[in-house]
Each structure stands twice: as C-alpha cells, then as structure tokens.
Design an enzyme around this catalytic site. Sequence first.
Site, PDB file in Angstrom:
ATOM      1  N   GLU A  31      48.571  54.338  33.364  1.00  0.00           N
ATOM      2  CA  GLU A  31      47.418  53.751  34.058  1.00  0.00           C
ATOM      3  C   GLU A  31      46.557  54.866  34.618  1.00  0.00           C
ATOM      4  OE1 GLU A  31      45.872  50.758  34.722  1.00  0.00           O
ATOM      5  OE2 GLU A  31      44.512  52.131  35.755  1.00  0.00           O
ATOM      6  N   THR A  41      41.510  42.523  36.234  1.00  0.00           N
ATOM      7  CA  THR A  41      42.535  41.685  36.848  1.00  0.00           C
ATOM      8  C   THR A  41      42.339  41.568  38.365  1.00  0.00           C
ATOM      9  OG1 THR A  41      44.014  42.273  35.052  1.00  0.00           O
ATOM     10  CG2 THR A  41      45.050  41.423  37.034  1.00  0.00           C
ATOM     11  N   HIS A  49      43.314  28.279  33.202  1.00  0.00           N
ATOM     12  CA  HIS A  49      42.539  27.226  32.539  1.00  0.00           C
ATOM     13  C   HIS A  49      43.444  26.363  31.657  1.00  0.00           C
ATOM     14  CE1 HIS A  49      38.716  28.865  33.829  1.00  0.00           C
ATOM     15  NE2 HIS A  49      39.008  30.054  33.346  1.00  0.00           N
ATOM     16  N   LYS A 250      31.338  28.908  31.108  1.00  0.00           N
ATOM     17  CA  LYS A 250      31.910  27.863  31.957  1.00  0.00           C
ATOM     18  C   LYS A 250      31.077  27.592  33.203  1.00  0.00           C
ATOM     19  CE  LYS A 250      36.205  29.632  31.568  1.00  0.00           C
ATOM     20  NZ  LYS A 250      36.488  30.237  30.253  1.00  0.00           N
ATOM     21  N   ARG A 311      33.664  41.214  32.877  1.00  0.00           N
ATOM     22  CA  ARG A 311      34.436  40.726  31.722  1.00  0.00           C
ATOM     23  C   ARG A 311      34.261  41.705  30.570  1.00  0.00           C
ATOM     24  NH1 ARG A 311      30.876  37.041  33.641  1.00  0.00           N
ATOM     25  NH2 ARG A 311      31.594  35.059  34.500  1.00  0.00           N
ATOM     26  N   GLU A 335      38.699  38.853  27.605  1.00  0.00           N
ATOM     27  CA  GLU A 335      37.952  38.319  28.750  1.00  0.00           C
ATOM     28  C   GLU A 335      38.496  36.927  29.032  1.00  0.00           C
ATOM     29  OE1 GLU A 335      33.898  37.503  27.838  1.00  0.00           O
ATOM     30  OE2 GLU A 335      34.296  36.962  25.784  1.00  0.00           O
ATOM     31  N   CYS A 401      44.288  38.655  61.186  1.00  0.00           N
ATOM     32  CA  CYS A 401      43.638  37.524  60.523  1.00  0.00           C
ATOM     33  C   CYS A 401      44.572  36.868  59.515  1.00  0.00           C
ATOM     34  CB  CYS A 401      42.366  37.973  59.821  1.00  0.00           C
ATOM     35  SG  CYS A 401      41.233  38.881  60.865  1.00  0.00           S
ATOM     36  N   CYS A 435      37.919  39.447  59.512  1.00  0.00           N
ATOM     37  CA  CYS A 435      37.342  40.675  60.084  1.00  0.00           C
ATOM     38  C   CYS A 435      37.282  41.781  59.039  1.00  0.00           C
ATOM     39  CB  CYS A 435      38.099  41.118  61.339  1.00  0.00           C
ATOM     40  SG  CYS A 435      39.446  42.276  61.058  1.00  0.00           S
ATOM     41  N   CYS A 440      42.369  46.417  61.676  1.00  0.00           N
ATOM     42  CA  CYS A 440      43.651  46.982  61.258  1.00  0.00           C
ATOM     43  C   CYS A 440      43.540  48.213  60.377  1.00  0.00           C
ATOM     44  CB  CYS A 440      44.507  45.923  60.564  1.00  0.00           C
ATOM     45  SG  CYS A 440      43.823  45.330  59.015  1.00  0.00           S
TER      46      CYS A 440
END
Lengths: 476, 377
Positions: A31, A41, A49, A250, A311, A335, A401, A435, A440
Amino acid sequence: MYDVIIIGSGVVGALHARELSKYPLSILVLEKNNDVSMEATLANSAVVHSGHDPKPGSLKAKFNLLGNRMYRQLSKELHVPLLECGGLVVATSPEEEQVLDGLFERAGVNGLLENEYQMLTREEALILEPNLSDQVSKAMSLPTTAVTFPWEMAIAGLENAINNGAQLLMNHEVTDITRSEHGFVVHAGGDVFEAKAIINSAGAYSAHISEMLHPKFFTITPRRGEYFVTDNRFPIVQTVVYPAPGKKGKGILATPMVHGNTLLGPTSNFVDFDAQHQTTPEGLNEVRNNITKTIKHVPFDKIIRSFAGSRPTADAGDFIIEETSPGFVNLGGIESPGLTAAPAIAKYVVEELVIPRFSVLPKSDFDPIRKKRVKMHELTINERNEHIKDNAKYGHIVCRCETVTEADLDAIHRPVRARSHGRDQTAYRAGAGRCQGAFCSLEVLKILSRELNIDPIDVEYKPRSFVLAAKTKGAQ
Amino acid sequence: MGGILQQCIHSGFGVEMFKEDLTGPEYAERYIEKMQLAGLEFRTNSLVTELHEDRTLVYTNPIEGYVEVQGKAVILTMGCFERTPGQINLYGDRPAGIMTAGTAQSFLNKDGFLVGKRVFILGSGDIGLIMARRMTLEGAEVLGVAELNPYSSGLARNIVQCLDDFDIPLYLSHTVIQVIGSSRLESIIIAEVDEQKQPIPGTEKTFEVDTLLLSVGLIPDRHLTAQAGIKLHPRTGGPIVNNRYETNVPGIFAAGNGLHVHDLVDWVSLEGERAGESAARYVQGELTDAELISTEPGNGIIYVVPHYVLKQVDEDVRFYFRVDNVYKNVKVNIYKDDELLKSLKKNVMVPAEMEMIKVANQDILDASRVRIEVEVL
Ligand SMILES: Cc1cc2nc3c(=O)[nH]c(=O)nc-3n(C[C@H](O)[C@H](O)[C@H](O)COP(=O)(O)OP(=O)(O)OC[C@H]3O[C@@H](n4cnc5c(N)ncnc54)[C@H](O)[C@@H]3O)c2cc1C
Ligand SMILES: Cc1cc2nc3c(=O)[nH]c(=O)nc-3n(C[C@H](O)[C@H](O)[C@H](O)COP(=O)(O)OP(=O)(O)OC[C@H]3O[C@@H](n4cnc5c(N)ncnc54)[C@H](O)[C@@H]3O)c2cc1C
C-alpha cells in the site's frame, strides 16, 4: 519470493487478501499510503446495493448481486456493523414512474428474487420511510439493500487475512513491475519483491499499474461525488432513499449510516485527478437542491461535514476483471457498486484465476472470525465497569462526541495499525462527531506519539502531511 | 478545572469581578481556591455521558468507572464548542492544516505545539484574533483575517491589540472561497462578498499558507439536553431559562457559555453564582412556582436572557442581550408590556459585545411581557 502480491489495500485488495489467506500461500499486500484504504474506500456512499440497477449482463450486475448475498455472513464473521435498512427508489412525476417501471423490469432480469423487489404505492412507501417528500408518488422497495462501514470492512478483512498469515506493508508505493523467470519483480518503496502472481487492485491508479507490464488498454477517469454528513443525533431517514435514476447514474441519495449520521449525496462529475477530492459550490448546491425532491425536513443546519469521493471510472463503463497475462490479474474500473461486489469479485478471482495456478487445497486451520472489539456503548454500566477494572483506559473518554475511549485507540496496536491522525478520526471515530476533533485532537496526537513511540512533530495527519509545524522553545 | 480559561494565557480577565487584569488560569485559580476552601467534592477527568429528567446522571472516569448519581439539583455549565470547518461552506480539499482557532490555541498554550508557520484566519471571533497575536509572537506569519460581515465579530480591544499592533490586515466583507492542497494546505483564495454574502467575481486574492484557522462562531454545548427533555432556544442555542437560571425541567439549571456565548468571563461568573444560589434554594425547598413574564427581543435585538422572569419578589434581574448589527447613537428602550420603563443612551453598540441591563424586580412584577428594543436616534 511471495506467492501472491496484492497492490492496494482498499476494500477490493483487502478482501482478496482475506480470500487468499484461506489457502496455504504466502501473501503480501503493498500500500502506498501510511494507512490502509484511504482512497475510494474512504469516501463513498457505503451502500450494499441490491443489484437492481447495473446494466443487465454486465460484470457489475453479476458481482453486485453475488456480493450483496455474501455481505451478511461476511459482516458477522468480521464483526463489521451492517445496517439492514432496505432501500426505496422513489418516483416524483409520471415520467419518473415510467423510469421506475423500467428499473423494476431490470431488477428481475438482473436476477433479484421476487421478494427482493416490490413496487409500492406512496402510502405503502411511507410506512417504510415516513420522511419521503410530498411529491413522491410511487416507490420500488429493495429490502436487501443495506449499509456497511466501508473502511472498517477493509481493515477487518486485512486484519483477518493477517491473522491467517498474510503480510501488509504500508508506505510502499509500487513504482515498477517487470517479469522474471518465476513470475514478477515488484519495486515498491525502495524495496524489491518477487511474486508468482499479482493482483492489481490499485483503484484509481490501476491503469497506471497495468501499464507497467502491458500496453495501455483502459483509462481511468476520476468521477467525483460530493456529499454532506449530518449530525448523528438527528437521524433523517431510516432507509436508503434513491431518486429515479437519470443520465448521471443512481443520483443523489439519502443514506442512513451505521453510526446514525445521514449521508446526502453524491453528485457525479468527471474531473482531473487534481480535483477529485475537492468540494465545490456547484456540487454542494446540487446536493442541496436535489435532496429535497425525494425527502423532506432536511436539517441543513445539522451538517457537520462535507467531502468528495472519487470513483475510478473505466472508459468501457464496466468492471475490468481479467487475467491479462499469466499470473497478473487486473482489477480496473471498480467503481460503484464495487464495495458491494468486492467479496464476490475476490471469491471469483481467487477460486477461478489464482488458485488453479498453485493447485493447493484450502487450509484446515483458516479462522474466518475477526475478534470483536469491545463496544462500550452496547454494554450495561456493570458490564462496562468490568472492562474498566481490567483496563482503566476504557474509563477515559478521549472523544466526547462519539464517546471513544483511550482503550479504543489501542487499535493502534492491532495488526492493521492506525498511524495517522486522520485514520483515528475515520476508523476509531475520535473526532468524527459534531466538534470534528476540536476538543480531542491534541490528546489523540499525544496518544499516537506515545504509542507509536515517535516525536509529536512526526505524527502524520494524512499520508505525507503532519499535524504540527513546530514546537515552541518551551516544548523542546 | 477551569475550562477554557486554562488555555487563555493572555490577560484581560477579571477586570469587573476583581478590578484586576488577570490571565485566564489566574482567574480560574481564584475560584478553584474558593471551591477547595469550601471543601466541595469534585471529580476531574470525568465525563458526564447521560442526563435524565429526574436529575440522575452518569459519569465516567478511569478510577471509578461509570457511576450513576442523582442530584437534588443539577447545574449545566458545559461551555460551548466552536463551529467547525464542516459546518461552514468551505470548498476544496480536506488537507491537514485546517482547524478551529481554539484547537490551535490548545495545541500552543497547553503543550507548546505550533500548528503552522504561514497562517490565515477566517472569521474575526475573539479566539481567532487572540491566536493571530499568539502565533505571530511564536514566530509564525499571520497573513490576514477575513470576516464575512461588514463588522468584526470580536471585541474592539482585540482588533487593536491583536491585529493593528501587528499590522495584520482585517478583510471585512470577505470570505475564503477555496482551500487548495491535498495532503497539507498550500494556499487559500479569498473574495469580497456582496450584500447577499455572495462572492464578487474579480475580487479574488490568493494567499500561500500552510494553515487556516477558523473563528466563525461558538455554539453552546447541548448534547446532554435532549435526553433530559430540556427545551432549547433557537437563537442562543442553549437552554431556555427563567431569572433563576432554571430550565423547563425543575431542578436543572444552566449558566455560562453553555447557556449563551459570552465574551466576558466576569458575567459568566455572575450567572454561575445566580444559578448556584437558585439550585441551593431549590434543594432547600425554597423555590416556589409563579406565573411567568416573558422577555422579548424587539427591534435590533437578537435575543434576551433570561427568557422568562417569575412574578415573584426576588433579586434584581440582569438582562443579557446582543444587537443584530452595528448601531451608532441609539437608545435602548425597555418596555413593560407597552409602557416604556427605562431608556439608556448608547454611542456605539456592536454584535460582538454582549450588553447587560439591570432592572429592579419589583418594577416589572405587574407586567406580562418585557421587551428590549433599539431605537435609532
Ligand atoms: C462517490 C462514490 C460513491 C460510491 N458509492 C458506493 C456504494 O454506495 N456502494 C458500492 O458498492 N460502491 C460504491 N462506490 C464504489 C466503491 O467505493 C469502490 O468500488 C471501492 O471502494 C473500490 O475499492 P478499491 O479497493 O478498488 O479502491 P481503493 O479504495 O481506491 O483502493 C486502492 C488502493 O490502492 C492503493 N494504491 C494505488 N496505487 C498504488 C501503488 N502504486 N502502490 C501501492 N498502492 C497503491 C491506494 O492508495 C488505495 O489504498 C462508490 C464510490 C464513490 C467514489
Ligand atoms: C479564546 C478566548 C478568549 C477569551 N478572552 C477573554 C478575555 O480576555 N476576558 C474575558 O473576560 N473573557 C474572555 N473569554 C470568555 C470567557 O473566558 C469564557 O466565556 C468563560 O471562561 C466560559 O466559562 P464556562 O464555564 O461557561 O465554559 P468553559 O470554560 O468552556 O467550561 C466548560 C467545562 O465543562 C466541561 N464539560 C463539558 N461537557 C462536559 C461533560 N459532558 N461532562 C463533564 N464536563 C463537561 C468542559 O470540559 C469544560 O471544562 C475568552 C474566551 C475564549 C474562548
């Protein structure tokens, strides 16, 4: 020498790694970024879907339906939340009702079962989704539509693969691939690796990877999608609401997320690579203007974030899933519905294209389960206190939060490590709330620095960028 | 303890309460000492995660774990949070280097971390102005402050002491229209806006910066209020209270930035004292119910706190309010029902500065409404 090298750790690469780890093979995932699945991702609609929409006969149609049917089991095994909320495609005019009729037919051709798609009157649809707009006249119900937690799915898939023997290297950008006697030589991040087979799941860069070995045969153009995210204390919809599809796919959806937020979007525009993650006034206005066609009571004052995803669209329009030369599998143009299709693509590629080269049988000791993380908010006070007795860090809430505890951030030490501030925000949700990390982020920075044993100044925010610029004299 | 004060290491606190110019931590220390002298029990590192209508709440810390307690009275003083990059329309990428001014302030003042070296600030709120000076003093270059409104939303003294003194330009009626840079912020584009707050083509300016700080407003923290059934006011964003600072839920009180956003800590303290005293009286059973007089923002006024006054003999009432625009040479009129009760002349009034007017309680007891209004002379 590895048996298989996978390029890219998005959901597609991750689920290929997991599928391959069912076999006695040596597997390496490479990666380029400092964290996994920070590209397509990370920024998408998260919808599993149903398979009603892709063009009949396409690879998209085939793998969408198969993938949808694998998601429940997969989510259980990997302990990734799945919101089984169903979906509604709604029509707001006679023309759109016709489009809906066409879509109904297509759903059948694509192989959805009778109970997987139904046409509903407005009244019936309102029972499933009370917040439909007044213009909605008819709807198609898609009960198998669900919502996943996309990057958690990728992280979980990789973790499970690693527990079953796979390896992962981040900060390793593949820059060159050549053929060798036994397979391939891969140059990445200053290191050289050899592999008998390669899976190219580099998303938007898959064409680029393919061209390291083959003449150009497909092009990827980024197609940007812009979104709003709303505060999770004010849910807007309980089911995925799609408009009747138009020329641009879509359309703009209202999607309930697994953590209670609602996602409004995406738009769809072809753009340059430079602009693929940029939000624009035009795009966000398009979301604003279109979303009120399908749903009502949209609390625009409860928006906590906007973002754009990209995409990786191939020129041919369909997925490219091909062994383009012996041992080299090209996955291009994955995609939408790629997130849904990913487990099915992985099963097909591994079982049909990769394993036959190695003639091995599945391992008997493959463990499909990824251990569940403690989720404090799901527990009673007494159960929570049992955990705190074992590990006081569960009592220390870092992100108010989203009530993320210091123990949650120990995920820094899990097989797929979070190394950046941005990742903590997405994967562990520290700073993902209203927030947006204002309270944090200092503490998260200090925890990352302590746990990774690096200077705070070296803590990354995103790939190739840092949180801090300098320290004052006092802090040095 | 001390809240936001602990990161406000500049001076300017306590001029009213102590007639002294203190830093934030010094001001906090005075009250922390008082608390300790009084022998009050307290918990730090403890987050309240739930609050219910019957005044039970749940808090958690690493030592005790989750604890449920019921208060005979509860006072909400949770402060406020800053509007985030996500809440305003910030267009472009999402690189590192964009954050709220208060976040940058906590990095710098609590741990000595500088978040950037070439800085632009969007919004002229006080925290942004204070940070313009702080970052400059720490060696960063602050290239400017853009404010959407034609007037500053920070205190006049901060404009002078934090911008003018350091030659940092303030661009009024300007906003950031795009942020550029995919991993780290590289530049921003600002533009002038018209009266509808829309960018005017041709007025764009680009600044090469690695950091954009936002000081675009504060919102009372109200995440515990919904569960307890506490009603909020649409303009302040905080609970609706009466002159005892009691919310619509009996025994639950509110004060400070969690009630409405303040610019002076002294008034936060005054409110806190009043809320504390009321809570004590509530516990003693001394608070009795009465009819309500509503307070209403009239012409030129955004909101008035408290939102109600009880028809009951009590201390004098301090009305806190803000104006909706810059006003020069005006009168502030207080009406009881339609009768003019009090009128004060003001040379200048600005939205950035909260106003306060004290009214004798017995003067309004026979009213059903009190209205505050700006009259342009
Ligand atoms: C706006 C939008 C909405 C979408 N909505 C949905 C939806 O609702 N449902 C659905 O099913 N699908 C959806 N999708 C599609 C889905 O998100 C993608 O199909 C899926 O995430 C693709 O995964 P991937 O692993 O192929 O790509 P990516 O996640 O992009 O992963 C590719 C990885 O390869 C790495 N990489 C690239 N080049 C190199 C190199 N040279 N060396 C090493 N590593 C490299 C990248 O860093 C990256 O981590 C949507 C997509 C978008 C953009
Ligand atoms: C940058 C800046 C500069 C300022 N400059 C000046 C100045 O020069 N002069 C001046 O007079 N005033 C100034 N002020 C204004 C004044 O300091 C503040 O209005 C005042 O300190 C607010 O006090 P508070 O108690 O209402 O809120 P806060 O100080 O924000 O305190 C709230 C506390 O509640 C805690 N909390 C929140 N939620 C929970 C929960 N669920 N459980 C447990 N605890 C919780 C928080 O951690 C925090 O400690 C300034 C303010 C700022 C931000």
